[in-house]
Design a protein around this motif. Structure first.
Motif, PDB file in Angstrom:
ATOM      1  N   ALA A  21       0.845  -1.191   0.000  1.00 20.91           N
ATOM      2  CA  ALA A  21       0.000   0.000   0.000  1.00 20.91           C
ATOM      3  C   ALA A  21       0.880   1.240   0.000  1.00 20.91           C
ATOM      4  O   ALA A  21       2.061   1.191   0.334  1.00 20.91           O
ATOM      5  CB  ALA A  21      -0.908   0.002   1.232  1.00 20.91           C
ATOM      6  N   VAL A  22       0.276   2.348  -0.361  1.00 15.87           N
ATOM      7  CA  VAL A  22       0.919   3.650  -0.314  1.00 15.87           C
ATOM      8  C   VAL A  22       0.139   4.491   0.694  1.00 15.87           C
ATOM      9  O   VAL A  22      -1.087   4.539   0.647  1.00 15.87           O
ATOM     10  CB  VAL A  22       0.895   4.330  -1.707  1.00 15.87           C
ATOM     11  N   GLN A  23       0.866   5.109   1.625  1.00 19.30           N
ATOM     12  CA  GLN A  23       0.249   5.940   2.655  1.00 19.30           C
ATOM     13  C   GLN A  23       0.923   7.309   2.670  1.00 19.30           C
ATOM     14  O   GLN A  23       2.113   7.409   2.366  1.00 19.30           O
ATOM     15  CB  GLN A  23       0.433   5.293   4.032  1.00 19.30           C
ATOM     16  N   PRO A  24       0.188   8.357   3.044  1.00 20.34           N
ATOM     17  CA  PRO A  24       0.834   9.662   3.225  1.00 20.34           C
ATOM     18  C   PRO A  24       1.857   9.583   4.351  1.00 20.34           C
ATOM     19  O   PRO A  24       1.627   8.918   5.356  1.00 20.34           O
ATOM     20  CB  PRO A  24      -0.320  10.588   3.624  1.00 20.34           C
ATOM     21  N   GLY A  25       2.993  10.249   4.164  1.00 13.62           N
ATOM     22  CA  GLY A  25       4.016  10.274   5.206  1.00 13.62           C
ATOM     23  C   GLY A  25       5.408  10.296   4.624  1.00 13.62           C
ATOM     24  O   GLY A  25       5.599  10.365   3.415  1.00 13.62           O
TER      25      GLY A  25
END
Length: 122
Positions: free
Chosen positions: A45-49
Motif C-alpha cells: 500500500a501507499v500511505q501519506p508520510g
C-alpha cells in the motif's frame, strides 16, 4: 448476456500491475511457511508520510477488503488497495540478500523522486 460483461469487468477491476520477482516470491513463501499460515497475503500500500510525501507499506494481511486488486505469483497472493493501485502500476517487489543489505525493495517507475533513506517517494 449482462452477467458475462459484469464478470469480465470484475475480473479486470481486481487485477493490478505490481510484479513480484522470483526471489521475493520465494522469500514470502518461506516466511509464510515459517509462520505456519496459508491464509495470509502480501499487501502493498501507499500511505501519506515520510519526508517525500508518500511511504510504502508492505506486510502480511489475512483480510481482503472491498475494492482490493490481487495477483498471484507462484502461489503468493499480492494485494493492493484500490487507492494505491495508480501509484504502484508497474512497480516490482524484489528481495535483496547481500552482505550489505537484506530485505524487500520496491522499484516504482511512478516515483518522480525519493528521499535519501529510500523509504518515501513523490
Amino acid at each position: 448476456m449482462s452477467d458475462t460483461i459484469t464478470t469480465e469487468a470484475a475480473t479486470d477491476a481486481t487485477s493490478h500491475g505490481v510484479l513480484l520477482s522470483d526471489a521475493a516470491s520465494a522469500k514470502v513463501a518461506s516466511l509464510l511457511e515459517q509462520e505456519g499460515r496459508d491464509d495470509l497475503r502480501l499487501r502493498l500500500a501507499v500511505q501519506p508520510g515520510g519526508c517525500s510525501g508518500l511511504i510504502y507499506q508492505l506486510y502480511f494481511d489475512e483480510r481482503l477488503l472491498d475494492g482490493d486488486a490481487t495477483a498471484e505469483f507462484d502461489g503468493v497472493e499480492v494485494v493492493v488497495d484500490k487507492m494505491s493501485v495508480p501509484y504502484l502500476d508497474g512497480a516490482t517487489i524484489d528481495f535483496e540478500d547481500t552482505i550489505q543489505k537484506q530485505g524487500f525493495t520496491i522499484d516504482n517507475p511512478n516515483a518522480q523522486g525519493s528521499c535519501a533513506c529510500g523509504d518515501s517517494f513523490h
